[in-house]
Scaffold this active site. Structure first.
Site, mmCIF file in Angstrom:
data_model
loop_
_atom_site.group_PDB
_atom_site.id
_atom_site.type_symbol
_atom_site.label_atom_id
_atom_site.label_comp_id
_atom_site.label_asym_id
_atom_site.label_seq_id
_atom_site.Cartn_x
_atom_site.Cartn_y
_atom_site.Cartn_z
ATOM 1 N N ASP A 158 -0.641 2.277 -1.682
ATOM 2 C CA ASP A 158 -0.018 2.173 -0.359
ATOM 3 C C ASP A 158 1.507 2.229 -0.465
ATOM 4 O O ASP A 158 2.106 1.552 -1.317
ATOM 5 C CB ASP A 158 -0.383 0.842 0.301
ATOM 6 C CG ASP A 158 -1.880 0.601 0.406
ATOM 7 O OD1 ASP A 158 -2.620 1.021 -0.494
ATOM 8 O OD2 ASP A 158 -2.299 -0.034 1.387
ATOM 9 N N ASN A 173 -6.995 3.692 5.479
ATOM 10 C CA ASN A 173 -7.429 3.122 6.752
ATOM 11 C C ASN A 173 -6.309 3.091 7.782
ATOM 12 O O ASN A 173 -6.560 2.927 8.982
ATOM 13 C CB ASN A 173 -8.001 1.715 6.555
ATOM 14 C CG ASN A 173 -6.967 0.701 6.152
ATOM 15 O OD1 ASN A 173 -6.302 0.858 5.129
ATOM 16 N ND2 ASN A 173 -6.806 -0.365 6.919
ATOM 17 N N HIS A 174 -5.050 3.275 7.345
ATOM 18 C CA HIS A 174 -3.941 3.334 8.300
ATOM 19 C C HIS A 174 -3.609 4.761 8.723
ATOM 20 O O HIS A 174 -2.706 4.948 9.533
ATOM 21 C CB HIS A 174 -2.699 2.636 7.744
ATOM 22 C CG HIS A 174 -2.715 1.157 7.961
ATOM 23 N ND1 HIS A 174 -2.151 0.553 9.066
ATOM 24 C CD2 HIS A 174 -3.267 0.156 7.236
ATOM 25 C CE1 HIS A 174 -2.342 -0.751 8.995
ATOM 26 N NE2 HIS A 174 -3.010 -1.024 7.891
ATOM 27 N N ASP A 228 -2.583 5.148 3.215
ATOM 28 C CA ASP A 228 -1.664 4.172 3.818
ATOM 29 C C ASP A 228 -0.211 4.537 3.541
ATOM 30 O O ASP A 228 0.576 3.744 3.023
ATOM 31 C CB ASP A 228 -1.985 2.748 3.350
ATOM 32 C CG ASP A 228 -3.181 2.153 4.106
ATOM 33 O OD1 ASP A 228 -3.920 2.923 4.746
ATOM 34 O OD2 ASP A 228 -3.375 0.923 4.051
ATOM 35 N N ASP A 234 2.689 3.019 8.849
ATOM 36 C CA ASP A 234 2.493 1.709 9.497
ATOM 37 C C ASP A 234 3.216 0.598 8.743
ATOM 38 O O ASP A 234 3.453 0.669 7.543
ATOM 39 C CB ASP A 234 1.012 1.349 9.651
ATOM 40 C CG ASP A 234 0.351 2.028 10.845
ATOM 41 O OD1 ASP A 234 1.085 2.450 11.755
ATOM 42 O OD2 ASP A 234 -0.880 2.133 10.866
ATOM 43 N N ARG A 235 3.544 -0.436 9.507
ATOM 44 C CA ARG A 235 4.242 -1.640 9.036
ATOM 45 C C ARG A 235 5.697 -1.355 8.675
ATOM 46 O O ARG A 235 6.603 -1.817 9.334
ATOM 47 C CB ARG A 235 3.488 -2.312 7.890
ATOM 48 C CG ARG A 235 2.141 -2.908 8.312
ATOM 49 C CD ARG A 235 1.586 -3.829 7.240
ATOM 50 N NE ARG A 235 0.339 -4.454 7.632
ATOM 51 C CZ ARG A 235 0.230 -5.594 8.333
ATOM 52 N NH1 ARG A 235 1.320 -6.218 8.712
ATOM 53 N NH2 ARG A 235 -0.953 -6.082 8.627
ATOM 54 N N ARG A 284 -11.443 -9.520 5.216
ATOM 55 C CA ARG A 284 -10.611 -8.947 6.273
ATOM 56 C C ARG A 284 -11.242 -9.066 7.649
ATOM 57 O O ARG A 284 -10.559 -8.931 8.663
ATOM 58 C CB ARG A 284 -10.379 -7.450 6.025
ATOM 59 C CG ARG A 284 -9.667 -7.096 4.778
ATOM 60 C CD ARG A 284 -9.670 -5.586 4.602
ATOM 61 N NE ARG A 284 -9.116 -5.225 3.304
ATOM 62 C CZ ARG A 284 -7.839 -4.963 3.085
ATOM 63 N NH1 ARG A 284 -6.976 -5.032 4.071
ATOM 64 N NH2 ARG A 284 -7.410 -4.647 1.876
ATOM 65 N N HIS A 310 3.241 2.468 2.905
ATOM 66 C CA HIS A 310 3.475 1.767 4.179
ATOM 67 C C HIS A 310 4.913 1.881 4.702
ATOM 68 O O HIS A 310 5.537 0.874 5.042
ATOM 69 C CB HIS A 310 3.095 0.298 4.028
ATOM 70 C CG HIS A 310 1.633 0.043 4.259
ATOM 71 N ND1 HIS A 310 0.974 0.392 5.418
ATOM 72 C CD2 HIS A 310 0.685 -0.520 3.459
ATOM 73 C CE1 HIS A 310 -0.300 0.037 5.326
ATOM 74 N NE2 HIS A 310 -0.510 -0.501 4.140
ATOM 75 N N HIS A 320 -9.326 5.146 -1.119
ATOM 76 C CA HIS A 320 -8.429 4.095 -0.635
ATOM 77 C C HIS A 320 -9.055 2.707 -0.675
ATOM 78 O O HIS A 320 -8.452 1.759 -1.184
ATOM 79 C CB HIS A 320 -7.967 4.401 0.789
ATOM 80 C CG HIS A 320 -7.002 3.389 1.311
ATOM 81 N ND1 HIS A 320 -5.705 3.299 0.854
ATOM 82 C CD2 HIS A 320 -7.145 2.378 2.207
ATOM 83 C CE1 HIS A 320 -5.099 2.295 1.458
ATOM 84 N NE2 HIS A 320 -5.940 1.722 2.279
ATOM 85 N N HIS A 333 -5.241 -0.291 -1.006
ATOM 86 C CA HIS A 333 -5.722 -1.066 0.145
ATOM 87 C C HIS A 333 -5.348 -2.540 0.153
ATOM 88 O O HIS A 333 -5.426 -3.181 1.195
ATOM 89 C CB HIS A 333 -7.246 -0.909 0.217
ATOM 90 C CG HIS A 333 -7.897 -1.330 1.502
ATOM 91 N ND1 HIS A 333 -7.348 -1.100 2.746
ATOM 92 C CD2 HIS A 333 -9.091 -1.960 1.734
ATOM 93 C CE1 HIS A 333 -8.158 -1.558 3.675
ATOM 94 N NE2 HIS A 333 -9.228 -2.094 3.091
#
Length: 476
Positions: free
Chosen positions: A219, A280-281, A248, A251-252, A379, A221, A329, A406
């Site tokens: 990731d 997943n993002h 990923d 995002d964030r 999660r 991000h 991922h 992840h």
């Protein structure tokens, strides 16, 4: 009966660890407090908050629920359970808890603000569902890129019909200096890469030739300046230095468009030496909540987000390296019968978004656990798989290991399940709040794994989640 001195001492240790952003140590201390005295709702509520910081939202919900069982009027527990449900997009459940928290503490301004935001989210989701069509036209339809004029005032490199190394180098410099690409070039890059990855198999199968090297990254991000540090330390992508980014990208972090445009540019420049797996993002529901949609609209326009969304749905879901390493991922499956052949046969183009169940969802969302068997997800989405599951999968498919991302790992990577499950995470000091390192894995023609760790670097003063479209996400 009040909590024991021993339990209160552990709680204090947990609070101290939490203040230092040592989330795992905080959870450990709060757990010991609960073991010493299991009737204090504060212990569970505090552990809930630490679990939220680690994105263990399923565990957080369980802790908040236990706190509520012990004290039905504990507003903070309802509030934190709402936060955790918000994070996994269970907005209606979150709304109920925000309403309860507001009823218990009617003068709490923060709770009232979050409640109003959550009500807006629920209304937006209902509206989008009402106007949703299963056969929406492609976002690329009618996109007349050639007719878009690049103004004389644009001070960046020009992009022709094909991308060049000079253009990519100019992108890197522009993004470092806070500049954007012209929207025509953004459209060109996304369209070119969407076409390339659409034609790739669901599981890309590749080898590392003699004289070459492959770097596997986890990731990122939206942490662009940390990606630049990774490239500085390990070398930029070339024809002989392959890279695989394992989902990923966005995002964030608040430079998600910069990261994904650069990764896409490299994919266009070297399609056979640069690889991208979906995370997943790279999905609509996450992008609408965790900042990427808002960032696209703020820096470019809504059309850019829709183009990225369509291109994300075209990305491969896995990469098989040298028939030895299965890279995806999330993780493994709820059914032992699933094989690499099932992944090969999966038609990802029939399902743009992963949904709540099925093969694609599991590939993007599942996590390893230390205990054998399978278990519920920490999660609150997907499930967890144990070392026996990994062993059976690797043996049945002739693999040495599964490489996945992840999850934050404090040292940037972790080798689990007797060496058969490896997690790599490439966003150091994740969200500016977790004191983790980043990592990447170099693999040569001998297919030995060479792990490297790196630290975060300074970045301009723009906070994570700066482009999230409501205040709910500032709680994460």
């Amino acid at each position: 009966m009040p909590a024991t001195e021993e339990a209160l001492a552990f709680k204090q240790k947990g609070n101290q660890a939490f203040q230092k952003h040592e989330w795992l140590n905080a959870i450990d201390a709060y757990t010991k407090a609960i073991e010493a005295y299991d009737q204090d709702p504060v212990f569970y509520c505090n552990r809930c908050q630490a679990n939220i910081k680690l994105e263990q939202y399923g565990y957080a919900i369980a802790d908040a629920t236990k706190a509520i069982e012990l004290d039905k009027a504990y507003a903070k527990a309802y509030y934190r359970r709402a936060v955790a449900n918000t994070a996994i997009l269970h907005s209606r459940d979150a709304l109920k808890d925000f309403k309860t928290a507001a009823r218990i503490e009617p003068n709490n301004k923060d709770t009232k603000l979050r409640l109003a935001d959550c009500e807006q989210v629920v209304k937006r989701i209902a509206f989008e569902k009402a106007i949703e069509f299963s056969d929406d036209p492609s976002a690329f339809e009618g996109l007349e890129i050639d007719s878009i004029k690049v103004e004389d005032s644009y001070d960046g490199a020009k992009l022709g019909k094909e991308i060049t190394q000079d253009f990519v180098d100019d992108m890197i410099s522009r993004f470092k200096n806070g500049k954007k690409l012209h929207r025509k070039y953004v459209f060109q890059i996304i369209q070119a890469v969407q076409s390339i990855v659409y034609d790739e198999p669901t599981m890309v199968e590749m080898d590392v030739p003699k004289g070459h090297k492959l770097t596997v990254c986890g990731d990122t991000h939206g942490q662009y300046f940390d990606l630049m540090e990774l490239f500085r330390l390990n070398g930029f992508p070339t024809e002989k230095h392959y890279y695989l980014f394992n989902g990923d990208f966005v995002d964030r972090g608040s430079w998600s468009t910069e990261i994904v445009l650069l990764l896409y540019a490299y994919k266009w420049l070297r399609p056979k030496a640069f690889f991208l797996n979906r995370g997943n993002h790279e999905t609509d529901d996450m992008n609408k909540v965790y900042g990427f949609e808002g960032e696209c609209k703020a820096k470019y326009n809504e059309k850019v987000f829709k183009l990225f969304s369509e291109s994300f749905s075209a990305l491969p879901l896995a990469t098989l390296i040298g028939k030895k390493y299965f890279v995806l991922h999330g993780g493994l499956f709820s059914d032992d019968k699933i094989s690499l052949d099932d992944v090969r046969k999966l038609n990802r183009h029939q399902q743009r978004q992963p949904g709540q169940q099925g093969l694609m969802m599991e590939m993007l969302w599942t996590d390893p656990q230390p205990t054998p068997g399978r278990g519920p997800s920490k999660r609150g989405v997907g499930m967890q798989f144990g070392p026996d599951v990994t062993k059976r999968f690797c043996e049945a498919n002739g693999l040495e290991a599964v490489i996945r991302s992840h999850e934050v790992r404090m040292e940037g990577y972790e080798v689990e399940h007797d060496g058969r499950c490896i997690t790599v995470f490439s966003a150091p000091k994740y969200c500016d709040s977790t004191e983790n390192k980043g990592a990447y894995i170099n693999i040569g023609p001998d297919y030995k794994l060479d792990f490297h760790k790196f630290d975060a670097v300074p970045h301009p003063d723009i906070k994570p989640m700066a482009y999230a479209q409501n205040s709910l996400m500032s709680m994460m």
